[in-house]
Design an enzyme around this catalytic site. Sequence first.
Site, PDB file in Angstrom:
ATOM      1  N   HIS A 100       9.162  -1.456  -1.169  1.00 38.94           N
ATOM      2  CA  HIS A 100       9.352  -2.756  -1.822  1.00 38.94           C
ATOM      3  C   HIS A 100       9.646  -2.604  -3.296  1.00 38.94           C
ATOM      4  CE1 HIS A 100       5.384  -3.288  -3.885  1.00 38.94           C
ATOM      5  NE2 HIS A 100       4.917  -2.537  -2.913  1.00 38.94           N
ATOM      6  N   GLU A 154       7.259  -8.289  -1.026  1.00 33.23           N
ATOM      7  CA  GLU A 154       6.203  -7.618  -0.255  1.00 33.23           C
ATOM      8  C   GLU A 154       4.827  -8.064  -0.714  1.00 33.23           C
ATOM      9  OE1 GLU A 154       3.199  -4.372   0.526  1.00 33.23           O
ATOM     10  OE2 GLU A 154       3.856  -5.225  -1.348  1.00 33.23           O
ATOM     11  N   GLU A 155       4.673  -8.180  -2.032  1.00 31.88           N
ATOM     12  CA  GLU A 155       3.353  -8.485  -2.605  1.00 31.88           C
ATOM     13  C   GLU A 155       2.883  -9.905  -2.260  1.00 31.88           C
ATOM     14  OE1 GLU A 155       1.667  -6.204  -3.698  1.00 31.88           O
ATOM     15  OE2 GLU A 155       2.782  -4.788  -4.964  1.00 31.88           O
ATOM     16  N   ASP A 167       3.102   0.970  -8.014  1.00 31.24           N
ATOM     17  CA  ASP A 167       3.279  -0.014  -6.927  1.00 31.24           C
ATOM     18  C   ASP A 167       4.367  -1.009  -7.304  1.00 31.24           C
ATOM     19  OD1 ASP A 167       2.914  -1.607  -4.717  1.00 31.24           O
ATOM     20  OD2 ASP A 167       0.985  -2.418  -5.348  1.00 31.24           O
ATOM     21  N   ASP A 200       5.588   3.488  -0.352  1.00 27.95           N
ATOM     22  CA  ASP A 200       4.921   2.500  -1.199  1.00 27.95           C
ATOM     23  C   ASP A 200       3.762   3.191  -1.908  1.00 27.95           C
ATOM     24  OD1 ASP A 200       3.750   0.360  -2.421  1.00 27.95           O
ATOM     25  OD2 ASP A 200       3.396  -0.809  -0.603  1.00 27.95           O
ATOM     26  N   HIS A 260      -1.383  -3.746  -9.442  1.00 26.43           N
ATOM     27  CA  HIS A 260      -1.449  -5.216  -9.545  1.00 26.43           C
ATOM     28  C   HIS A 260      -2.023  -5.665 -10.889  1.00 26.43           C
ATOM     29  CE1 HIS A 260      -1.572  -5.506  -4.827  1.00 26.43           C
ATOM     30  NE2 HIS A 260      -0.543  -4.815  -5.299  1.00 26.43           N
TER      31      HIS A 260
END
Length: 410
Positions: free
Chosen positions: A216, A268-269, A235, A296, A373
């Site tokens: 992603h 994706e998130e 990420d 990922d 994140h």
Amino acid sequence: MKMATMVLLFAAASVVHAHPTHLENFETKPILADLNYLKALNIPVLAKDEESEVAYAVITPQMQQKIQENAHYVGKCGGFEDLSSQVSSLHAMDFDSLFAPFAEMKRKNDLYERAPFKALALENRADIQSAISEVNEENLKSYVQWLSSFPNRFNKGQTPNVHVEQMQQRLELMLGNSNLPHEVTLISHRSTPQKSIRVRLLGSEKPNEIVVLGGHLDSINQSWGGGTQAPGADDNASGSANLIEALRILMDKPQPRRTIEFFWYAGEESGLLGSAEIAASYKSEKKDVVAVLQLDMTLFPGSGEFVIGSMTDFTSAWLRDYLRALNETYIHATISEDKCGYGCSDHASWYKNGYPTLMPFEATMRKMNNNIHTVRDVISPTSNFAHSAMYSKIAVIFGMDLANSDARQP
Ligand code: BES
Ligand code: ZN
């Protein structure tokens, strides 16, 4: 989120819970998660598949908090898959079709596990050895630097496609130097305004057999009051960079017999949005996807340099063995098997549509990068591009070995 709004939402949730016909974001939430995990947390399971150990539950915000706290403790990320966008009312839930793909894949994996002959190593090919030696750490670093320099790559941000369009241009420019028949496509989605990118290297002999190499491209900031900065270096600028590098190498090689499709997925998130639509449409078009590699997070060697975490849930026993075999011949890493515990990345979208998948991860779950994140997911002294390079090599081997063979899930 401010405390006052949280209190209000909690109050609203207890009312809604009595009649769970509306299942929206901050009220109750329909989820899929690891059966044993929900049991351990005393969360009421509404339906389950004992064989594949997947369970359905409708959780309150309190339960969600409990899952997330524990998920953090055991090193899982979200800890569950949110089904809100797929389920509009509890009564409409069709459990048979919810669990059917898991049962089907479990059956295929069991069949494979019982097969008498398995590959232990691949034939050692000089052209593949030379191709993987072309993986360049400086290139990886520059791609990750570039991708993590956007304020974010969030699918719900103000400009969800700025980086997507620039990436498309970069790929087209790069592919201008290739003699292979190829195609670059932006894929629009119904569930998000963000687009996915597909690069197709057309197969010479069996163009309908497809090897998918994906990851992603989007990023997210999920920290409370954390703002919108989401560099997402690990990420997943890292996996995205691995794919660019693999493409750079494969586009100069002889045309593969099978078609290779690279994907940089959208959203994706926010719940595997791009890959869910793509995998479902491939299935409805009966496309013959032989294997799906998901990259990922590859930059943080939490379990040690050259230790690969191979996820065993939502993946195929055949491809996990294939990873061991290619590792024996070409990579020489240590492979440590582990579980996400839920559909933690885009491979789960393909898996649910019946396609064989593999997810080699940067570490085991417990040792994963804790800065994802957040605004802290940037290139740092712990970033390890030699470690990350292994994942480009795996993609190159998929492109040169698997995409030139007749091998498929037995
Ligand atoms: N890269 C993560 C998934 C991940 C995290 C795998 C930690 C292994 C260890 C991915 O981008 C992600 O954040 N996934 C979401 C789930 C998704 C369905 C929204 C998650 O884990 O919360
Ligand atoms: Zn993530």
